[in-house]
Design an enzyme around this catalytic site. Structure first.
Site, PDB file in Angstrom:
ATOM      1  N   ASP A  35      -1.378  33.887 -18.995  1.00 41.26           N
ATOM      2  CA  ASP A  35      -1.790  33.921 -20.409  1.00 41.26           C
ATOM      3  C   ASP A  35      -3.059  34.738 -20.641  1.00 41.26           C
ATOM      4  OD1 ASP A  35       0.297  32.184 -20.630  1.00 41.26           O
ATOM      5  OD2 ASP A  35      -0.827  30.625 -21.707  1.00 41.26           O
ATOM      6  N   ASP A  36      -3.235  35.077 -21.901  1.00 42.07           N
ATOM      7  CA  ASP A  36      -4.487  35.605 -22.490  1.00 42.07           C
ATOM      8  C   ASP A  36      -4.794  37.076 -22.190  1.00 42.07           C
ATOM      9  OD1 ASP A  36      -4.617  32.990 -23.261  1.00 42.07           O
ATOM     10  OD2 ASP A  36      -6.484  32.501 -22.233  1.00 42.07           O
TER      11      ASP A  36
ATOM     12  N   HIS B  43       1.422  35.576 -27.230  1.00 38.69           N
ATOM     13  CA  HIS B  43       0.581  34.384 -27.132  1.00 38.69           C
ATOM     14  C   HIS B  43      -0.282  34.323 -28.398  1.00 38.69           C
ATOM     15  CE1 HIS B  43      -1.421  31.077 -25.260  1.00 38.69           C
ATOM     16  NE2 HIS B  43      -2.500  31.711 -24.836  1.00 38.69           N
TER      17      HIS B  43
ATOM     18  N   HIS C 194      -3.802  32.323 -15.594  1.00 40.85           N
ATOM     19  CA  HIS C 194      -4.403  33.321 -16.501  1.00 40.85           C
ATOM     20  C   HIS C 194      -4.677  34.612 -15.729  1.00 40.85           C
ATOM     21  CE1 HIS C 194      -5.087  29.506 -18.601  1.00 40.85           C
ATOM     22  NE2 HIS C 194      -5.043  30.235 -19.713  1.00 40.85           N
TER      23      HIS C 194
HETATM   24 NI    NI Z   1      -4.247  30.939 -23.912  1.00 43.11          NI
END
Ligand code: NI
Length: 382
Positions: free
Chosen positions: A191-192, A242, A334
């Site tokens: 993610d991110d 996301h 992440h």
């Molecule tokens: Ni996130």
């Protein structure tokens, strides 16, 4: 008597001769006059015929422009060839120009046909270039027609290719679902990102291990680093939204939720060339409004490494990932955290040793229908 008779006879002969000569002279004069008059007539007829030829040549040229068939062009060319040099020049120039126009139009038609056959981007460009050569007023109408024809051909080719791609994707998904059905599956998710430094490092590790994962990327980061998104897709990974900038969706209006989810989704798909149907809400936070806010399926996770908490601690990220793995697991990591990226080679090798097969989230969803995965929230909406 004799003498006089003799003289009279002589005089008569002389008269006859003179008369005869006179006759000849008159006859010759008349004959000559006729001849002169005849030659003038012939010349007049010749000039008239030539004028007629000239007019015919001009009419044939006009007709060739109006109806540019091969036959009309050839007829005009034949007539022009019969003209005298000085008269040939202006008509010949126009015919030569017409020949250039006709060849350009033919080339454009050929190029469109070739594109219809080859269906490649290069042949499309070639057809567009061939049509762009038609710049004269004479070619204007044909140009409009050919542009329309090319647009129709392009639409047809694209529809065919989209249908073929869809069919291939469906077959591939079916094949994969069968292949993965009886295997222990795990999906790594990141993610991110994207991050211009840590994400390419992760991509290199994944390539070395021949593992495909799912990235849940932020729209604003994708906008800043579009080439990283392209690299993820080029390596065969799944890339999904996301949201644009990681807001808690439950704090937003329905329209704002839609905007957050879909703006990132649209940008990421345009960069990746994928048509994903999933996204991940930030913090795993969603409500009924969120579920109605987009046509996409929210995807959460069943195993959280909490990697963001353990700054710099790669061993604990490895341990958390490996210990939380189970068949059908979706593991949260992440790619913006360098210590998490450093943990990935160990996570992969340990899970491979336990017999796991790595899949993307969409592959997991196809192989493990709703309700069979740990944690009922993993495929929310399914
Ligand atoms: Ni996130």
């Amino acid at each position: 008597m004799t003498h006089s008779r003799h003289q009279r006879k002589k005089h008569m002969r002389f008269t006859i001769i003179i008369s005869f000569l006179t006759f000849l002279l008159i006859a010759a004069s008349i004959g000559f006059g006729f001849k002169v008059e005849h030659d003038a007539q012939v010349r007049k007829e010749k000039i008239a015929a030539y004028q007629k030829l000239k007019v015919s040549a001009q009419s044939a040229e006009t007709l060739a422009y109006k109806e540019p068939t091969d036959a009309n062009f050839k007829k005009a060319q034949d007539l022009v060839n019969q003209l005298e040099k000085t008269d040939q020049k202006p008509i010949q120039e126009k015919l030569t120009q017409l020949d250039v126009y006709l060849k350009q139009i033919d080339s454009a038609k050929d190029a469109i046909n070739q594109y219809a056959q080859a269906k490649t981007p290069a042949s499309l460009t070639a057809a567009q270039n061939a049509i762009n050569l038609l710049t004269s007023d004479y070619e204007k109408t044909q140009k409009t027609t050919l542009l329309q024809q090319l647009a129709n051909t392009k639409k047809k080719v694209e529809d065919e290719q989209a249908a073929a791609a869809k069919k291939a994707a469906a077959e591939q998904a079916k094949k994969e679902a069968a292949e993965f059905k009886n295997k222990k599956l795990v999906a790594l998710t990141f993610d991110d990102g994207p991050n211009p430094i840590t994400t390419p490092t992760l991509l290199a590790e994944l390539k070395a291990a021949n593992v495909k994962v799912t990235f849940f990327a932020l729209g604003e980061e994708a906008q800043a680093y579009p080439n990283v998104i392209k690299a993820e897709a080029a390596d065969g990974h799944e890339v999904a939204s996301h949201t644009w900038d990681h807001k808690d969706l439950t704090t937003l209006s329905p329209a704002a939720q839609n905007q957050e989810i879909m703006s990132a989704h649209d940008l990421i798909n345009s960069l990746s060339g994928q048509q994903t149907t999933i996204y991940r809400p930030p913090y795993g936070s969603y409500n009924d409004t969120t579920l109605a806010a987009s046509p996409l399926s929210p995807v959460l996770w069943s195993a959280d490494t909490n990697d963001w908490k353990y700054v710099g601690n790669t061993p604990i990220v490895v341990q958390n990932a490996v210990s939380s793995a189970h068949d059908g697991a979706i593991i949260l990591l992440h790619d913006i955290d360098s210590w998490s990226v450093a943990a990935v080679p160990s996570i992969i090798s340990q899970l491979k040793a336990q017999g796991y097969t790595f899949v993307t989230v969409s592959q997991m969803m196809a192989a493990r229908p709703a309700g069979t995965v740990h944690n009922g929230k993993v495929y929310t909406g399914y």
